[in-house]
Design an enzyme around this catalytic site. Structure first.
Site, PDB file in Angstrom:
ATOM      1  N   LYS A   1      32.434  42.997  47.434  1.00 45.09           N
ATOM      2  CA  LYS A   1      33.790  42.519  47.731  1.00 45.09           C
ATOM      3  C   LYS A   1      34.551  42.257  48.741  1.00 45.09           C
ATOM      4  CE  LYS A   1      38.353  41.592  45.105  1.00 45.09           C
ATOM      5  NZ  LYS A   1      39.179  41.892  43.969  1.00 45.09           N
TER       6      LYS A   1
ATOM      7  N   SER B   1      40.565  38.406  41.549  1.00 45.51           N
ATOM      8  CA  SER B   1      40.299  38.015  42.994  1.00 45.51           C
ATOM      9  C   SER B   1      39.099  38.195  43.391  1.00 45.51           C
ATOM     10  CB  SER B   1      41.276  38.952  43.854  1.00 45.51           C
ATOM     11  OG  SER B   1      41.213  40.370  43.727  1.00 45.51           O
TER      12      SER B   1
ATOM     13  N   SER C   1      41.446  41.641  38.341  1.00 43.12           N
ATOM     14  CA  SER C   1      40.659  41.324  39.298  1.00 43.12           C
ATOM     15  C   SER C   1      39.149  41.365  39.117  1.00 43.12           C
ATOM     16  CB  SER C   1      41.040  41.396  40.663  1.00 43.12           C
ATOM     17  OG  SER C   1      42.320  40.578  41.116  1.00 43.12           O
TER      18      SER C   1
END
Length: 503
Positions: free
Chosen positions: A105, A180, A204
């Site tokens: 990520k 996210s 997330s």
């Protein structure tokens, strides 16, 4: 040069491995889970270069539709795979993830690899050190394919930002994958990598895992150490969410998540919140049954608006725990009222408001409107202390509730995937709601810090994935994994393929 062209340069190097010719198709390799890849590579039955090449080819094919990877690193990936292959041929020891591709990520720092955090402020930022989890993945032999897309600084539950193309959902590319950890969810669901790192400050990991039809685990606060993310005061925006954030696995199987946890969990002196080693082997947690557990089922926390399609799928999934897994399931709610205002106050209190507000002067015209509004909010000391008191009340209600129950089941999200480029629906089940209400089930578990996972519960009539959230007692990560694996065996989800794979 594209990933496929780069990969072809390595074909000669990997065409013969361990005395046998490797000739598996891209689809065959990309269908393998991380456990299988690690085992086949370790036994020299599958070349790590061929594994990497297959996933890069999948990435080349699907990236124009999904935009999961904001910064691919094909040359680095192939070089890493070749080094692992050389070690195996020479008989040198390799790590437990040797040859397994992984996405990272873009909120997680990677030394030498651009880490943008979805913000124009850090558009050219290259960290000078790896996050602890990246260090551990590298040491275990994982092959980093690149950085996966995020909303700006992660202050959102969806997948668009001002810098890169919007990430799209593999089940319907007109819809959001959630965030996210948006790119990680889309990449894993579409087979660009068998698992990926996500981070979870308010859901997330679990949000995109639910929307993309994969497994996601937020372990207990401190199981996975964080640094420099949330802790490096040099970088406003990157240094936020310290007592809320978790890093963890997003995968297509529960066993793959347990495998990643066996590598990334454990204490580190750079994170004062990190816990001692867990008193069990993470890989063993997925075994055994859960007969006799007492399980609470809360379809709406007692107050949240929930889409009727989600209600139906999740209720049926919760029934499996009673009818097939041998649990005692009762409908019950912990008893708090909506704590989102307090949660958002905690986020503000843990953000570098002075530093981030200074960034508005130089980059504000390109920053996300919802983030600009957040930074311009006239927060007060009482906002922050009220948030802390509410957090204490939520924690106290939760631990008392968990004296009665081993697990709690809820929807992961209040709605199925929705349209791109909005923060959330403003109407759920006929009720007008704030555009954050669809997240009602995830963020309270960041306030309490206890373990929570999402499993694919089923699909809506139009083929969109719905997640079931499994919540455990404080520090009881092992039971959350065991319950997740038990549900996976009862209702396997691997046979469903996102339509983007057949487009």
């Amino acid at each position: 040069m594209g990933a496929a062209a780069l990969a072809s340069r390595h074909l000669v190097l990997s065409s013969e491995f361990g005395g046998r010719i490797m000739s598996q198709s891209t689809d065959d390799i990309c269908a393998l889970d991380a456990v299988a890849i690690a085992d086949l590579v370790r036994r020299r039955e599958l070349s790590p270069v061929e594994v990497t090449k297959a996933h890069l080819e999948r990435m080349d094919r699907l990236e124009p539709a999904l935009h999961a990877f904001c910064t691919p690193t094909p040359e680095l990936a192939l070089a890493t795979a070749k080094a692992i292959e050389d070690d195996l041929v020479a008989g040198r020891a390799v790590g437990p993830l040797a040859g397994v591709p992984v996405g990272v990520k873009d909120l997680i720092c990677t030394a030498g690899i651009r880490t943008v955090s979805g913000s124009p402020v850090y558009e050219e930022f290259v960290p000078d050190e790896d996050d602890v989890v990246v260090e551990r993945l590298k040491a275990a032999g994982a092959v980093i394919l690149g950085k996966t897309n995020v909303p700006e600084f992660g202050y959102s539950g969806v997948g668009h930002n001002p810098v890169f193309e919007t990430t799209r959902n593999p089940w319907n590319t007109n819809l959001t994958p959630g965030g996210s950890s948006a790119g990680s969810g889309a990449a894993v669901a579409s087979g660009m990598c068998p698992f990926a790192l996500g981070s979870d400050g308010g859901g997330s990991i679990r949000i995109p895992s639910a929307h993309c039809g994969i497994y996601g685990l937020k372990a207990s606060m401190g199981r996975v150490p964080l640094y420099p993310g949330t802790k490096d005061e040099r970088y406003p925006g990157v240094s936020s969410w310290e007592s809320l954030e978790h890093i963890g696995p997003m995968s297509r199987t529960v066993s793959d998540a347990a495998l990643m946890m066996s590598v990334i969990a454990g204490p580190d002196p750079r994170d004062r919140f990190s816990l001692p080693e867990a008193p069990y082997d993470w890989r063993e947690t997925v075994k055994g049954d859960i007969k006799g557990l007492k399980v609470a089922f809360s379809i709406d926390w007692g107050y949240a608006a929930v889409d009727p399609r989600v209600r139906q799928v999740v209720t049926e999934a919760a029934r499996v725990f009673e009818t097939e897994l041998g649990c005692v399931v009762e409908e019950a709610h912990p008893g708090w009222s909506d704590p989102f205002g307090a949660f958002w106050g905690l986020v503000a209190a843990e953000s570098d408001l002075k530093g981030m507000r200074a960034l508005l002067k130089t980059h504000g015209d390109r920053m996300s409107p919802h983030l600009v509004a957040f930074l311009n909010t006239p927060w007060t000391a009482e906002d922050f202390t009220d948030a802390l008191m509410t957090r204490k009340a939520v924690n106290n209600k939760m631990w008392r509730f968990m004296q009665t129950y081993d697990l709690i089941l809820t929807p992961t999200l209040a709605v199925p995937p929705f349209a791109l480029d909005i923060q959330g629906p403003e109407k759920i089940d006929g009720r007008m709601v704030a555009n954050t209400q669809w997240l009602a089930f995830t963020f309270p578990l960041n306030m309490t810090g206890q373990p929570a996972a999402t499993v694919p519960a089923g699909f809506t009539d139009d083929g969109l994935p719905v997640g079931l959230q499994i919540i455990g007692r404080h520090l009881d990560d092992a039971l959350v994994l065991k319950a997740s694996a038990a549900f996976e065996r009862a209702r396997p989800w691997q046979q469903r393929r996102p339509p983007v794979l057949d487009a």
